[in-house]
Write an enzyme that holds these catalytic residues in place. Structure first.
Site, PDB file in Angstrom:
ATOM      1  N   GLY A 277       3.113  -2.979   8.530  1.00 34.01           N
ATOM      2  CA  GLY A 277       3.316  -3.242   9.957  1.00 34.01           C
ATOM      3  C   GLY A 277       4.761  -3.599  10.245  1.00 34.01           C
TER       4      GLY A 277
ATOM      5  N   THR B  99       0.829  -1.217   0.000  1.00 32.54           N
ATOM      6  CA  THR B  99       0.000   0.000   0.000  1.00 32.54           C
ATOM      7  C   THR B  99       0.859   1.260   0.000  1.00 32.54           C
TER       8      THR B  99
ATOM      9  N   GLU C 213      -6.041  -5.845   4.047  1.00 33.04           N
ATOM     10  CA  GLU C 213      -6.090  -7.085   3.273  1.00 33.04           C
ATOM     11  C   GLU C 213      -7.270  -7.073   2.321  1.00 33.04           C
TER      12      GLU C 213
HETATM   13  C1  LIG Z   1       0.589 -15.742  11.549  1.00 34.24           C
HETATM   14  C2  LIG Z   1      -0.763 -15.915  10.908  1.00 34.24           C
HETATM   15  C3  LIG Z   1      -1.195 -14.628  10.242  1.00 34.24           C
HETATM   16  C4  LIG Z   1      -2.715 -14.585  10.107  1.00 34.24           C
HETATM   17  C5  LIG Z   1      -3.144 -13.235   9.637  1.00 34.24           C
HETATM   18  C6  LIG Z   1      -3.110 -12.280  10.762  1.00 34.24           C
HETATM   19  C7  LIG Z   1      -2.971 -11.005  10.529  1.00 34.24           C
HETATM   20  C8  LIG Z   1      -2.807 -10.539   9.148  1.00 34.24           C
HETATM   21  C9  LIG Z   1      -1.415 -10.132   8.884  1.00 34.24           C
HETATM   22  C10 LIG Z   1      -1.221  -8.934   8.567  1.00 34.24           C
HETATM   23  C11 LIG Z   1      -2.369  -8.001   8.499  1.00 34.24           C
HETATM   24  C12 LIG Z   1      -1.877  -6.671   8.792  1.00 34.24           C
HETATM   25  C13 LIG Z   1      -1.594  -5.924   7.804  1.00 34.24           C
HETATM   26  C14 LIG Z   1      -2.341  -5.884   6.524  1.00 34.24           C
HETATM   27  C15 LIG Z   1      -1.678  -6.006   5.338  1.00 34.24           C
HETATM   28  C16 LIG Z   1      -2.267  -5.506   4.110  1.00 34.24           C
HETATM   29  O1  LIG Z   1      -3.307  -4.887   4.081  1.00 34.24           O
HETATM   30  S1  LIG Z   1      -1.380  -5.899   2.702  1.00 34.24           S
HETATM   31  C17 LIG Z   1      -2.193  -5.010   1.414  1.00 34.24           C
HETATM   32  C18 LIG Z   1      -3.538  -5.632   1.076  1.00 34.24           C
HETATM   33  N1  LIG Z   1      -4.101  -4.962  -0.064  1.00 34.24           N
HETATM   34  C19 LIG Z   1      -5.181  -5.432  -0.701  1.00 34.24           C
HETATM   35  O2  LIG Z   1      -5.816  -6.401  -0.328  1.00 34.24           O
HETATM   36  C20 LIG Z   1      -5.562  -4.662  -1.934  1.00 34.24           C
HETATM   37  C21 LIG Z   1      -6.935  -5.048  -2.425  1.00 34.24           C
HETATM   38  N2  LIG Z   1      -7.009  -4.901  -3.867  1.00 34.24           N
HETATM   39  C22 LIG Z   1      -6.967  -6.018  -4.683  1.00 34.24           C
HETATM   40  O3  LIG Z   1      -6.895  -7.144  -4.266  1.00 34.24           O
HETATM   41  C23 LIG Z   1      -7.040  -5.755  -6.172  1.00 34.24           C
HETATM   42  O4  LIG Z   1      -6.522  -4.503  -6.463  1.00 34.24           O
HETATM   43  C24 LIG Z   1      -8.485  -5.911  -6.732  1.00 34.24           C
HETATM   44  C25 LIG Z   1      -8.741  -7.353  -6.860  1.00 34.24           C
HETATM   45  C26 LIG Z   1      -9.458  -5.282  -5.786  1.00 34.24           C
HETATM   46  C27 LIG Z   1      -8.673  -5.214  -8.062  1.00 34.24           C
HETATM   47  O5  LIG Z   1      -7.484  -5.395  -8.734  1.00 34.24           O
HETATM   48  P1  LIG Z   1      -7.466  -5.284 -10.328  1.00 34.24           P
HETATM   49  O6  LIG Z   1      -6.095  -5.409 -10.844  1.00 34.24           O
HETATM   50  O7  LIG Z   1      -8.237  -4.069 -10.711  1.00 34.24           O
HETATM   51  O8  LIG Z   1      -8.191  -6.569 -10.718  1.00 34.24           O
HETATM   52  P2  LIG Z   1      -9.499  -6.694 -11.500  1.00 34.24           P
HETATM   53  O9  LIG Z   1     -10.615  -6.279 -10.654  1.00 34.24           O
HETATM   54  O10 LIG Z   1      -9.313  -6.005 -12.847  1.00 34.24           O
HETATM   55  O11 LIG Z   1      -9.506  -8.255 -11.687  1.00 34.24           O
HETATM   56  C28 LIG Z   1      -8.609  -8.815 -12.640  1.00 34.24           C
HETATM   57  C29 LIG Z   1      -8.785 -10.295 -12.573  1.00 34.24           C
HETATM   58  O12 LIG Z   1      -7.956 -10.815 -11.537  1.00 34.24           O
HETATM   59  C30 LIG Z   1      -8.706 -11.546 -10.598  1.00 34.24           C
HETATM   60  N3  LIG Z   1      -8.123 -11.363  -9.300  1.00 34.24           N
HETATM   61  C31 LIG Z   1      -7.996 -10.196  -8.626  1.00 34.24           C
HETATM   62  N4  LIG Z   1      -7.394 -10.410  -7.442  1.00 34.24           N
HETATM   63  C32 LIG Z   1      -7.141 -11.752  -7.359  1.00 34.24           C
HETATM   64  C33 LIG Z   1      -6.527 -12.591  -6.385  1.00 34.24           C
HETATM   65  N5  LIG Z   1      -6.090 -12.092  -5.193  1.00 34.24           N
HETATM   66  N6  LIG Z   1      -6.410 -13.899  -6.670  1.00 34.24           N
HETATM   67  C34 LIG Z   1      -6.870 -14.400  -7.838  1.00 34.24           C
HETATM   68  N7  LIG Z   1      -7.483 -13.664  -8.822  1.00 34.24           N
HETATM   69  C35 LIG Z   1      -7.598 -12.344  -8.569  1.00 34.24           C
HETATM   70  C36 LIG Z   1     -10.098 -10.966 -10.710  1.00 34.24           C
HETATM   71  O13 LIG Z   1     -11.044 -11.919 -10.241  1.00 34.24           O
HETATM   72  C37 LIG Z   1     -10.206 -10.726 -12.190  1.00 34.24           C
HETATM   73  O14 LIG Z   1     -10.439 -11.933 -12.827  1.00 34.24           O
HETATM   74  P3  LIG Z   1     -11.408 -11.934 -14.104  1.00 34.24           P
HETATM   75  O15 LIG Z   1     -10.881 -10.857 -15.039  1.00 34.24           O
HETATM   76  O16 LIG Z   1     -12.760 -11.585 -13.573  1.00 34.24           O
HETATM   77  O17 LIG Z   1     -11.296 -13.332 -14.632  1.00 34.24           O
HETATM   78  C1  LIG Z   2      -4.423  -1.456  10.556  1.00 30.99           C
HETATM   79  C2  LIG Z   2      -3.952  -1.527   9.117  1.00 30.99           C
HETATM   80  C3  LIG Z   2      -2.804  -2.247   8.822  1.00 30.99           C
HETATM   81  C4  LIG Z   2      -2.345  -2.285   7.503  1.00 30.99           C
HETATM   82  N1  LIG Z   2      -1.181  -2.954   7.223  1.00 30.99           N
HETATM   83  C5  LIG Z   2      -0.721  -2.970   5.952  1.00 30.99           C
HETATM   84  C6  LIG Z   2       0.503  -3.638   5.644  1.00 30.99           C
HETATM   85  O1  LIG Z   2       1.139  -4.213   6.529  1.00 30.99           O
HETATM   86  N2  LIG Z   2       0.940  -3.627   4.361  1.00 30.99           N
HETATM   87  C7  LIG Z   2       0.244  -3.002   3.353  1.00 30.99           C
HETATM   88  O2  LIG Z   2       0.693  -3.020   2.199  1.00 30.99           O
HETATM   89  N3  LIG Z   2      -0.944  -2.367   3.610  1.00 30.99           N
HETATM   90  C8  LIG Z   2      -1.430  -2.343   4.874  1.00 30.99           C
HETATM   91  N4  LIG Z   2      -2.618  -1.704   5.158  1.00 30.99           N
HETATM   92  C9  LIG Z   2      -3.289  -0.948   4.095  1.00 30.99           C
HETATM   93  C10 LIG Z   2      -4.552  -1.647   3.609  1.00 30.99           C
HETATM   94  O3  LIG Z   2      -4.224  -2.774   2.845  1.00 30.99           O
HETATM   95  C11 LIG Z   2      -5.379  -0.651   2.791  1.00 30.99           C
HETATM   96  O4  LIG Z   2      -5.789   0.384   3.641  1.00 30.99           O
HETATM   97  C12 LIG Z   2      -6.595  -1.347   2.182  1.00 30.99           C
HETATM   98  O5  LIG Z   2      -6.194  -2.193   1.137  1.00 30.99           O
HETATM   99  C13 LIG Z   2      -7.637  -0.326   1.652  1.00 30.99           C
HETATM  100  O6  LIG Z   2      -7.056   0.482   0.661  1.00 30.99           O
HETATM  101  P1  LIG Z   2      -7.112   2.083   0.814  1.00 30.99           P
HETATM  102  O7  LIG Z   2      -6.668   2.427   2.167  1.00 30.99           O
HETATM  103  O8  LIG Z   2      -6.420   2.652  -0.373  1.00 30.99           O
HETATM  104  O9  LIG Z   2      -8.655   2.449   0.711  1.00 30.99           O
HETATM  105  P2  LIG Z   2      -9.432   2.900  -0.620  1.00 30.99           P
HETATM  106  O10 LIG Z   2      -9.465   1.774  -1.588  1.00 30.99           O
HETATM  107  O11 LIG Z   2      -8.935   4.222  -1.050  1.00 30.99           O
HETATM  108  O12 LIG Z   2     -10.911   3.003   0.012  1.00 30.99           O
HETATM  109  C14 LIG Z   2     -11.536   4.256   0.259  1.00 30.99           C
HETATM  110  C15 LIG Z   2     -13.004   4.104  -0.122  1.00 30.99           C
HETATM  111  O13 LIG Z   2     -13.077   3.916  -1.543  1.00 30.99           O
HETATM  112  C16 LIG Z   2     -13.878   2.784  -1.834  1.00 30.99           C
HETATM  113  N5  LIG Z   2     -13.429   2.149  -3.080  1.00 30.99           N
HETATM  114  C17 LIG Z   2     -12.160   1.950  -3.489  1.00 30.99           C
HETATM  115  N6  LIG Z   2     -12.128   1.301  -4.667  1.00 30.99           N
HETATM  116  C18 LIG Z   2     -13.423   1.093  -5.021  1.00 30.99           C
HETATM  117  C19 LIG Z   2     -14.067   0.471  -6.138  1.00 30.99           C
HETATM  118  N7  LIG Z   2     -13.359  -0.065  -7.157  1.00 30.99           N
HETATM  119  N8  LIG Z   2     -15.419   0.426  -6.151  1.00 30.99           N
HETATM  120  C20 LIG Z   2     -16.146   0.939  -5.126  1.00 30.99           C
HETATM  121  N9  LIG Z   2     -15.591   1.558  -4.045  1.00 30.99           N
HETATM  122  C21 LIG Z   2     -14.255   1.623  -4.001  1.00 30.99           C
HETATM  123  C22 LIG Z   2     -13.683   1.866  -0.643  1.00 30.99           C
HETATM  124  O14 LIG Z   2     -14.764   0.938  -0.532  1.00 30.99           O
HETATM  125  C23 LIG Z   2     -13.656   2.868   0.508  1.00 30.99           C
HETATM  126  O15 LIG Z   2     -14.993   3.158   0.885  1.00 30.99           O
HETATM  127  C24 LIG Z   2      -3.077  -1.627   6.473  1.00 30.99           C
HETATM  128  C25 LIG Z   2      -4.241  -0.916   6.780  1.00 30.99           C
HETATM  129  C26 LIG Z   2      -4.691  -0.868   8.106  1.00 30.99           C
HETATM  130  C27 LIG Z   2      -5.943  -0.103   8.426  1.00 30.99           C
END
Ligand SMILES: CCCCC/C=C\C/C=C\C/C=C\C=C\C(=O)SCCNC(=O)CCNC(=O)[C@H](O)C(C)(C)COP(=O)(O)OP(=O)(O)OC[C@H]1O[C@@H](n2cnc3c(N)ncnc32)[C@H](O)[C@@H]1OP(=O)(O)O
Ligand SMILES: Cc1cc2nc3c(=O)[nH]c(=O)nc-3n(C[C@H](O)[C@H](O)[C@H](O)COP(=O)(O)OP(=O)(O)OC[C@H]3O[C@@H](n4cnc5c(N)ncnc54)[C@H](O)[C@@H]3O)c2cc1C
Length: 596
Positions: free
Chosen positions: A118, A79, A362
């Site tokens: 994190g 992110t 996530e």
């Molecule tokens: C020790 C045990 C641990 C347990 C866990 C405990 C705690 C957790 C640990 C850490 C948590 C703390 C920190 C958090 C970390 C984070 O947040 S890391 C960052 C996370 N970020 C996200 O999740 C971002 C979310 N966004 C997305 O996933 C993609 O951008 C999204 C899918 C929303 C859209 O992407 P885009 O490129 O636009 O894709 P499309 O919508 O165009 O789709 C294209 C095609 O790809 C398929 N697809 C998309 N994602 C996936 C996937 N993950 N896997 C497989 N396929 C995927 C999608 O279905 C489309 O397919 P079709 O075209 O429909 O066939």
């Molecule tokens: C406690 C915490 C720990 C985290 N740890 C990590 C980490 O370790 N590593 C890491 O990489 N990231 C981490 N993140 C970041 C996290 O993965 C992002 O915050 C998350 O993926 C959401 O993305 P964003 O913040 O850009 O929100 P945005 O996507 O900008 O969301 C803002 C608003 O826009 C809306 N929106 C966005 N896209 C669309 C769409 N296509 N259609 C409709 N609505 C939409 C959402 O629903 C939301 O209401 C952490 C976040 C938190 C809160």
């Protein structure tokens, strides 16, 4: 504070390492050290899984032992300030320089800074960085790189690295989430994690994986893990709230009777017993999802990615719904404890702040449900073309002839009712998209105009999956249990079905033959079931078997000494060290004397 947290984190990590246990156990035991989260969670939660999921065997041989032995401490930096959801829009670049066989990492502008990872703020010395890969002038999209950001001896940031902590948050305040910027920072070619794509020495890009989204594999893994985490989080919260409700006596419904336990109020049972059921529902569903996940991994090892789309759809909606339900129900547990539920010493605020974060990280709730909806609409269209449906969508067949499902208030009948709601809502979305297209919209606009309904359809699909899995797994797992245990667990799964049927009467009226009389019957059965569960309520939360050290709650300790513990914690507050705060002499007294 940070020093204490790191010490506790290392005691936890090294202690478990000595026992040779795996990271999920680490996650569980770390709860005994942290009310919120360990600064090392990302190391085991995402850094290690990404090395396993995204590296070649040779790269794993180099990095995995260092990570598992904590010779390097990592995090996962995907992110950025400007992008979290839209991974394809990430701005950090990694440009290949064939003359030196290196990638040059750049942070083009402020919004490109990595933000949130994190452990990045002060703890990690390595991280996985998602950056747009450029080679020979072509951008190949976001790819994972392993990057050392601090000197392993001095812990000083390396030249070209700008890193720090992002500051206080609603929760997660022991996770030292950080920011990270690169100024022409060079890393060896070999630091591109090359399991799914490679860059040869001369800069040729070689795509290895058949499926374009295997780079996103770690996120799928963590989403699957989070469903289990939520079950655990909710089980802790409802243990606290039910035990407190058994101790707390309040009001006098009958003039000549003593104050009753608040757990005897039907409204209190309505708040809390769904939390017990939901913890069970999510635990059983998470185990089912994990088995689905490992099955898909096995298929992919054989080169077959056909089952990946369904896994992505399932993990997306189950992560979204489990985190949303858990956040809402932990807050409901807090509401059920009155003022004392608002005390930090109850541990309900910390549990809530952890859970509500998972609704966002996530993968944001809305965004992931829309990912599931994308799969559902595609499946409907494939059904229209006569193609086979995947197992979790078999229920769509029943909607093919468009006939309304006749309402049956048995547990199995209610599960079928939820199938009908999901099928009906998906069909309504397809109809809406087609109507907009027929009115001249292009597909993207027609989709956008239907997204509110699509989120609802994905939620309905997820609810139908949870209800079916919860019911089936309860029947399977209790087959050999005593009649008493079987009866109580059957009551919990039935309560879940009745609760959600009452929550979704509008949908059931629309997509089944449910009548007003049926709703009255559901309400009566639900209330009667609450009374049946009451005698076992404390036993049911005791069965979650949390030690007091893990619950960390003045309200939820096993011995029920709530008021004594609340006072003990109050007296520890720094403000109580002196009878008169020095602020009185500095500010209040001068003010009272008109001298301010
Ligand atoms: C020790 C045990 C641990 C347990 C866990 C405990 C705690 C957790 C640990 C850490 C948590 C703390 C920190 C958090 C970390 C984070 O947040 S890391 C960052 C996370 N970020 C996200 O999740 C971002 C979310 N966004 C997305 O996933 C993609 O951008 C999204 C899918 C929303 C859209 O992407 P885009 O490129 O636009 O894709 P499309 O919508 O165009 O789709 C294209 C095609 O790809 C398929 N697809 C998309 N994602 C996936 C996937 N993950 N896997 C497989 N396929 C995927 C999608 O279905 C489309 O397919 P079709 O075209 O429909 O066939
Ligand atoms: C406690 C915490 C720990 C985290 N740890 C990590 C980490 O370790 N590593 C890491 O990489 N990231 C981490 N993140 C970041 C996290 O993965 C992002 O915050 C998350 O993926 C959401 O993305 P964003 O913040 O850009 O929100 P945005 O996507 O900008 O969301 C803002 C608003 O826009 C809306 N929106 C966005 N896209 C669309 C769409 N296509 N259609 C409709 N609505 C939409 C959402 O629903 C939301 O209401 C952490 C976040 C938190 C809160």
């Amino acid at each position: 504070m940070y020093g204490q947290i790191v010490r506790d984190g290392l005691v936890n990590v090294t202690g478990i390492e000595d026992l040779g246990l795996t990271s999920p156990v680490l996650q569980r035991t770390s709860d005994a050290f942290f009310k919120e989260i360990s600064p090392f969670l990302l190391h085991f939660g995402m850094f290690v899984p990404t090395i396993i999921g995204q590296c070649t065997p040779e790269q794993q041989a180099k990095w995995l032992p260092l990570a598992m032995d904590l010779k390097i401490i990592g995090t996962y930096a995907q992110t950025e300030l400007g992008h979290g959801t839209f991974i394809r829009g990430l701005e950090t670049t990694a440009t290949y320089d064939a003359s030196t066989e290196q990638f040059i990492l750049k942070t083009p502008k402020l919004s490109s800074y990595k933000w949130w990872a994190g452990g990045l703020g002060k703890t990690a010395n390595h991280c996985i960085v998602l950056a747009q890969l450029y080679t020979k002038g072509v951008c190949h999209g976001p790819h994972p790189f392993i990057v050392q950001i601090r000197d392993t001896e001095t812990h000083m940031p390396l030249p070209g690295i700008k890193v720090g902590e992002i500051g206080p948050k609603l929760g997660f305040n022991t996770a030292d989430n950080g920011f990270l910027g690169f100024e022409d920072f060079r890393i060896p070619r070999e630091n591109l994690m090359m399991k799914n794509a490679q860059v040869t020495k001369d800069g040729t890009y070689v795509k290895v994986a058949r499926h374009g989204k295997l780079t996103y594999g770690t996120m799928v893994f963590v989403r699957v893990m989070l469903v289990s985490d939520m079950a655990y989080c909710l089980a802790k919260a409802v243990t606290i709230a039910v035990r407190y409700s058994a101790v707390r006596r309040q009001s006098q419904p009958k003039p000549d009777q003593p104050e009753p336990q608040v757990l005897d109020y039907l409204t209190q049972q309505h708040k809390l017993f769904i939390c017990i059921s939901t913890a069970h529902a999510m635990k059983l569903t998470s185990t089912w999802l994990w088995n689905t996940f490992t099955g898909v991994l096995a298929d992919m090892r054989d080169g077959n990615t056909d089952t990946l789309p369904e896994l992505h759809a399932l993990s997306s909606c189950l992560k979204a719904i489990s985190t949303s339900d858990t956040s809402a129900l932990i807050e409901q547990c807090r509401f059920a404890c009155g003022g004392h539920g608002y005390m930090y010493s109850s541990n309900l605020p910390a549990l809530y702040s952890f859970a509500t974060a998972t609704r966002t990280y996530e993968g944001d709730y809305t965004v992931l449900l829309l990912q599931t909806a994308r799969f559902l609409v595609k499946s409907w269209e494939q059904m229209d073309e006569g193609k086979p449906l995947t197992p979790t969508l078999a229920y769509l067949e029943q909607s093919r002839n468009g006939s309304q499902v006749s309402w049956d208030d048995s547990p199995e009948g209610i599960v079928r009712g939820f199938d009908a709601v999901a099928a009906g809502r998906i069909g309504a979305c397809v109809k809406s998209i087609r109507k907009h297209i027929n009115n001249g919209m292009d597909y993207e606009d027609a989709w956008q105009m239907t997204t509110v309904q699509l989120v609802g359809a994905a939620e309905a699909h997820c609810r139908a999956v949870i209800c079916r899995v919860y019911r089936d797994e309860t029947a399977r797992l209790t087959a050999g249990c005593s009649p008493g245990v079987k009866a109580v667990l059957d009551q919990l799964s039935t309560l879940y079905l009745l609760y959600w049927a009452l929550e979704r009467t509008g949908d059931l009226l629309r997509f089944s033959s449910l009548s007003e009389r049926d709703i009255e019957n559901l309400q009566a059965r639900y209330e009667a079931l609450l009374l049946k569960i009451r005698p076992n309520a404390v036993g049911l939360v005791d069965a979650f078997d949390f030690r007091d050290e893990v619950l960390m709650s003045t309200l939820g300790s096993y011995d029920g000494r709530v008021y004594e513990r609340l006072m003990e914690e109050a007296l520890k507050t720094p403000l109580n060290r002196e009878p008169v705060s020095d602020s009185f002499h500095k500010y209040i007294k001068p003010m009272m004397q008109g001298k301010l």
